[in-house]
Design a protein around this motif. Sequence first.
Motif: not given
Length: 168
Positions: A86-87, A90, A93-94
Amino acid sequence: MGPLNPSKAELVIALICFFTIYGVLGRVLLPRARRVLDERADAIEGGMDRAGNARQEAAAQLEEYRLQLSGARREAARIVQEAKEQGALLIDEARQQALQERARMIAAAEAEFAADRALVEASLRVAVADLSTELASRIVGEPLAEIATDSPAIQRYLDDLGDFTTTD
């Protein structure tokens, strides 16, 4: 008579006393003593059995605890792996958002730069036209300031000058 050779009466009394004491001891005290000894032996053997059972239960509980602990470790490892995934998502995505924002900012800056360039070119055209007419006035020796800066001759001159500067 002496202690080794008692009289018959003393012997009878001694035997009656002996059997009375023997009977009391045999019927009252010895069963109680046997019962107490049996209870103690039962308590000791029962305690050993209970200790053995407790030891087996403790071993079973220890094994169950070890199984639960290994399951908890696997679960923790799975949760950590999911958190890492998940990190990473993220972060991706960032990163994508940052790249999009950068592209948007670059496009906005390029548009602003093009607009500023157009303004500067327009103001430079006017300034070059003014300087060119002033220079021409000095060369010719007559004032040429009355000639409008948007005259066809000046526009051709500026267009030729613009073509010259864009070929570099």
